[in-house]
Scaffold this motif. Sequence first.
Motif, PDB file in Angstrom:
ATOM      1  N   TRP A 116       0.926  -1.295  -0.061  1.00 32.23           N
ATOM      2  CA  TRP A 116       0.010   0.044  -0.030  1.00 32.23           C
ATOM      3  C   TRP A 116       0.649   1.211  -0.045  1.00 32.23           C
ATOM      4  CZ3 TRP A 116      -0.823   4.120   3.638  1.00 32.23           C
ATOM      5  CH2 TRP A 116      -1.920   4.864   3.458  1.00 32.23           C
ATOM      6  N   MET A 117       1.895   1.207   0.806  1.00 24.47           N
ATOM      7  CA  MET A 117       2.735   2.500   0.819  1.00 24.47           C
ATOM      8  C   MET A 117       3.367   2.546  -0.542  1.00 24.47           C
ATOM      9  SD  MET A 117       3.191   3.512   4.280  1.00 24.47           S
ATOM     10  CE  MET A 117       4.859   3.878   4.811  1.00 24.47           C
ATOM     11  N   GLU A 118       3.875   1.551  -1.269  1.00 19.92           N
ATOM     12  CA  GLU A 118       4.487   1.587  -2.362  1.00 19.92           C
ATOM     13  C   GLU A 118       3.588   2.130  -3.397  1.00 19.92           C
ATOM     14  OE1 GLU A 118       7.551   1.315  -2.648  1.00 19.92           O
ATOM     15  OE2 GLU A 118       7.642   1.502  -4.925  1.00 19.92           O
ATOM     16  N   ALA A 119       2.288   1.904  -3.242  1.00 19.13           N
ATOM     17  CA  ALA A 119       1.391   2.074  -4.273  1.00 19.13           C
ATOM     18  C   ALA A 119       1.003   3.622  -3.948  1.00 19.13           C
ATOM     19  CB  ALA A 119       0.166   1.617  -4.190  1.00 19.13           C
ATOM     20  N   GLN A 120       0.921   4.036  -2.838  1.00 21.75           N
ATOM     21  CA  GLN A 120       0.963   5.355  -2.345  1.00 21.75           C
ATOM     22  C   GLN A 120       2.072   6.435  -2.997  1.00 21.75           C
ATOM     23  OE1 GLN A 120      -1.699   7.051  -0.721  1.00 21.75           O
ATOM     24  NE2 GLN A 120      -2.774   5.363  -1.307  1.00 21.75           N
ATOM     25  N   TYR A 121       3.366   5.767  -2.832  1.00 21.20           N
ATOM     26  CA  TYR A 121       4.267   6.491  -3.373  1.00 21.20           C
ATOM     27  C   TYR A 121       4.273   6.857  -4.839  1.00 21.20           C
ATOM     28  CZ  TYR A 121       9.376   7.577  -4.544  1.00 21.20           C
ATOM     29  OH  TYR A 121      10.230   8.426  -5.068  1.00 21.20           O
ATOM     30  N   LEU A 122       3.945   5.655  -5.527  1.00 22.27           N
ATOM     31  CA  LEU A 122       3.843   5.865  -7.008  1.00 22.27           C
ATOM     32  C   LEU A 122       2.703   6.895  -7.400  1.00 22.27           C
ATOM     33  CD1 LEU A 122       4.445   2.053  -8.105  1.00 22.27           C
ATOM     34  CD2 LEU A 122       5.948   3.966  -8.200  1.00 22.27           C
TER      35      LEU A 122
END
Lengths: 336, 319
Positions: free
Chosen positions: B159-165
């Motif tokens: 989820w964090m990675e998706a938010q970052y992208l």
Amino acid sequence: MAGEKPQEPLLNVRDLSIEVATRNGPARIVDGISLTVDKGETLGVVGESGCGKSLTMLSLLGLLPNKISVIGGSAIFKGRDLLAMPHRELRKVRGGEIGFVFQDPMTSLNPVVRIGQQVMEPLLYHRNMSRAEARKRAGELLKLVGIPGAEERLDNYPHELSGGMRQRVMIAIGLACDPALLIADEPTTALDVTIQAQIVDIVKELRAKLGMSIVWITHDLALIAGLVDRVVVLYAGTVVEDAPVDVLYENPAHPYTRGLLASIPRLKDEGAEKLSSIGGTPPEPGRRPAGCAFAPRCPIARAECERAAPALEPLKGGGPHRVACFAAGEIAEAVA
Amino acid sequence: MSDMALKQEDVRGEPPVNLWRDAWYRLKQNRMALTSLVIILALAFIAVFGPWLTPYDFLSQDLIARNQPPTWAHPFGTDELGRDVLSRVIYGTRTAFIVAISVTAVATLIGIVLGALAGYFGGLFDRFVMWFTDMTMSVPQLLLVVVINASLKPPLARWMEAQYLETLNPIYRNSIIIDFVLVFGSMALITWPPYARLVRAQVLSVRNRPYVTAARALGLSTPVIIARYIVPNALGPLIVAVSAGLGTAMVLESAFSFLGIGVNPPMPSWGNMIADGLRVWRNYPHLLLAPAMMLALATVAFSFLGDGLNDALNPKGQK
């Protein structure tokens, strides 16, 4: 002092019955109690411990403890049945229209909240007052119940006040919203004798000023003699006698009432070595005899008393004096 | 009426005495508790102002000065990467306090809410809550944390990675946040049951006190009664439990970090510093000693403060 006769009573309790759930099934604690309180009238409710006086009054406000419930009857207060009222409405009656003063002032105040706040609580909730208004009114109320330095006391915690002072605070809380009825559940039992008299005097004063009706629950017939207009005597969950206070003291018609009155110690009884008492104990709920509940302890019980329970009926000659005893007429005559 | 006037005299003028003032007075008599309080306040000060107190950056390495014993330049020495141990211990204090306070706060909150509701309403809800409490307590803490970590970490990281992208906000690439959230979260989820039990037991006894009936007779609403009449009167023992609980949470955090499932390097935690120090303690005992001493100090202080508070708040139990 008594209200005008023909008008509708302020509170009219009819055939109220209360049961407690026990392991052996339900046991009846209050068995068909009926009583009325007129506007401006002060009613004394008298009886031994466990006769159902407190539960009767708690049930009116829906405050019965777990496992104890009302199983029948009605309680019409200002034209509405308290026992059938939805919870939301009943909450408005509590504290708003009926004030309650509890037995033990030492434990009936929240120990962690300043007394000012506790007096303000019903004003904030029922009267929608602002905090400033409520605080001002709380100060007036404390002054009204005779607390010296009332304004400063608002910021005290309950444990900083003596028992008598705390009971005054309780009365102030009970009267905060100008209720039409004040129910006082043995308000002096936990207090010193001198303080008891003070509390009674204060309630008398307040009644003269505010004109509310009062139900005063007690087991101390002597204390309330000068306070109440009428007395209802309870025994084992039933009304055994209901009479104006002077009639009751001069002419008690039920043997139980006579026993209660006789057990008040008097200085005059020089000859008496022992204090008078009523032998035996009240029957436990669920184990009440088939006939008159008082028969096993009654000095004048006879065969018919054990077969059927006497109904509460006006004494011969009518009037407001009602008794539940087969021998009532004879006793009244004998005394008169 | 004259005796009343007298009473009024001797009360007036004095400041209102209350439970907390009394408790503070009794706490002051207890030297152990007071010393503990001072230690805790000092540690808290270090934790809050850590970044301004550290002589070095906790990450900066000095590979020439590795594993140095304590010197004037490095009072607690340096570790195997030449990082200043004092600075790392100070940051470890920060970690310990952040974790302990957040975990205890969340756990206490869960405990108060569930315990108060269960105690007040009773019945089926109470049984369900207590059943859930017992179940949570019956699972070994370590196992539960590992399970929570293992099951929550991948989705959270994704989820964090998706938010970052999506946002390109670098905050989402900060793995320390994941660590902390997971450590707090899983620790709070295993430490609330004792608080819930305590609060429930207290509420059960407070619920039937006359002033609660009196409050109901005033027509006050149930939420008001619970919040103002029941919970405040039920919290006394909880304060003791929270004080002890803060110490326990610090130990727990260190234990998890020691095992590598808590706060991960390079973020310093007493636990992972102890783990690092343990491997080389024969040669460089100061690497183990510094974080271990801090942990011991904090734990003992919280524990003694808890005892002191217990005595101060329940004076009847003394002597």
